[in-house]
Scaffold this motif. Structure first.
Motif, PDB file in Angstrom:
ATOM      1  N   GLY A   1      -8.254   6.358   3.139  1.00 58.10           N
ATOM      2  CA  GLY A   1      -8.855   7.110   2.038  1.00 58.10           C
ATOM      3  C   GLY A   1     -10.373   7.153   2.201  1.00 58.10           C
TER       4      GLY A   1
ATOM      5  N   GLU B   1       0.265   5.954   5.805  1.00 59.20           N
ATOM      6  CA  GLU B   1      -0.720   6.550   4.906  1.00 59.20           C
ATOM      7  C   GLU B   1      -2.092   6.617   5.577  1.00 59.20           C
TER       8      GLU B   1
ATOM      9  N   ASP C   1     -12.390  -0.462  -0.577  1.00 57.93           N
ATOM     10  CA  ASP C   1     -12.456   0.903  -1.091  1.00 57.93           C
ATOM     11  C   ASP C   1     -11.625   1.023  -2.375  1.00 57.93           C
ATOM     12  N   ALA C   2     -11.522   2.260  -2.884  1.00 61.32           N
ATOM     13  CA  ALA C   2     -10.819   2.461  -4.157  1.00 61.32           C
ATOM     14  C   ALA C   2      -9.340   2.098  -4.065  1.00 61.32           C
ATOM     15  N   LYS C   3      -8.768   2.175  -2.840  1.00 64.43           N
ATOM     16  CA  LYS C   3      -7.353   1.821  -2.671  1.00 64.43           C
ATOM     17  C   LYS C   3      -7.152   0.326  -2.500  1.00 64.43           C
ATOM     18  N   GLY C   4      -8.267  -0.407  -2.367  1.00 66.76           N
ATOM     19  CA  GLY C   4      -8.170  -1.844  -2.142  1.00 66.76           C
ATOM     20  C   GLY C   4      -8.147  -2.221  -0.671  1.00 66.76           C
ATOM     21  N   ASP C   5      -8.342  -1.222   0.229  1.00 64.17           N
ATOM     22  CA  ASP C   5      -8.382  -1.521   1.662  1.00 64.17           C
ATOM     23  C   ASP C   5      -9.785  -1.992   2.051  1.00 64.17           C
TER      24      ASP C   5
ATOM     25  N   GLY D   1      -4.448   4.631   8.856  1.00 66.49           N
ATOM     26  CA  GLY D   1      -4.900   3.800   7.738  1.00 66.49           C
ATOM     27  C   GLY D   1      -4.728   2.315   8.030  1.00 66.49           C
TER      28      GLY D   1
ATOM     29  N   GLY E   1       0.793  -1.226   0.000  1.00 64.31           N
ATOM     30  CA  GLY E   1       0.000   0.000   0.000  1.00 64.31           C
ATOM     31  C   GLY E   1       0.824   1.273   0.000  1.00 64.31           C
TER      32      GLY E   1
END
Ligand code: HEC
Length: 173
Positions: free
Chosen positions: A27, A24, A41-45, A96, A19
């Motif tokens: 998001g 970080e 989510d869009a970040k893949g979390d 995060g 990540g």
């Protein structure tokens, strides 16, 4: 960071490396993808997915139960904090996923100045590591006021993929 590297700790590093920066911030929590009942989510979390009528996804519900079983004795019910440990419903506004995983697995100490506060390293506790995403998802929902205090009233049924992953992780059959 401690010099040893258990399997779970190595996992935290892998997550961090995947990540980018370790610290970080989280998001946008909006779920853009749902696979076998688990949302990302869009970040893949991992993130929560709550229907307009308040029904929570099974991971949020599981996270609530695991949080209450493994974290609330120090961090207070519903992520609200205590005199001993911080309110994680606030912490997760800035912490995060990768940083969260690193702290829970590796622990953290804040000693000195009359302070003796220790976040234990829970990387060897399967009741925590097998449900790390669930706990993160629940606390993320709490940090965005997406779920109220207390046990969620309604939740989706347990997805078969959840059952399978749980069995494999916990080593029970
Ligand atoms: C024995 C008490 C105890 C337990 C159990 C515990 N914690 Fe903690 N935790 C602490 C303390 C004390 C701190 C603050 C440490 C510091 O000041 O560096 C902390 C800090 C944290 C932080 C960093 C918060 C911030 O704002 O910087 C996270 C994230 C966290 N804990 C998650 C968890 C999770 C998730 C669980 C359950 C799986 C858990 N903790 C269980 C005592 C505990």
């Amino acid at each position: 960071m401690k010099p040893f590297m258990s399997g779970a700790l190595a996992l935290a590093f892998a997550l961090g490396a995947a990540g980018a920066a370790f610290a970080e911030p989280p998001g946008d929590p909006k779920a853009v993808k749902t696979v076998d009942g688990k949302s990302f989510d869009a970040k893949g979390d991992p993130t929560y997915n709550i229907k307009p009528d308040g029904t929570v996804d099974f991971y949020t519900f599981s996270g609530y139960r695991r949080y209450m079983g493994n974290c609330s004795q120090c961090h207070g019910p519903d992520g609200m904090g205590s005199s001993y440990a911080p309110a994680l419903a606030d912490s997760l506004k800035t912490i995060g996923y990768a940083e969260f995983a690193g702290i829970v697995i590796g622990g953290r100490q804040n000693v000195g100045g009359g302070n003796e506060k220790v976040m234990p390293a829970l990387g060897d506790d399967k009741n925590v590591t097998c449900y790390l995403d669930d706990i993160y998802i629940y606390l993320r929902a709490r940090s965005n006021d997406a779920v109220p205090r207390g046990r969620p009233d309604k939740h989706d049924p347990k997805p078969p993929a959840f059952e399978k992953a749980e069995t494999e992780c916990m080593g029970v059959n």
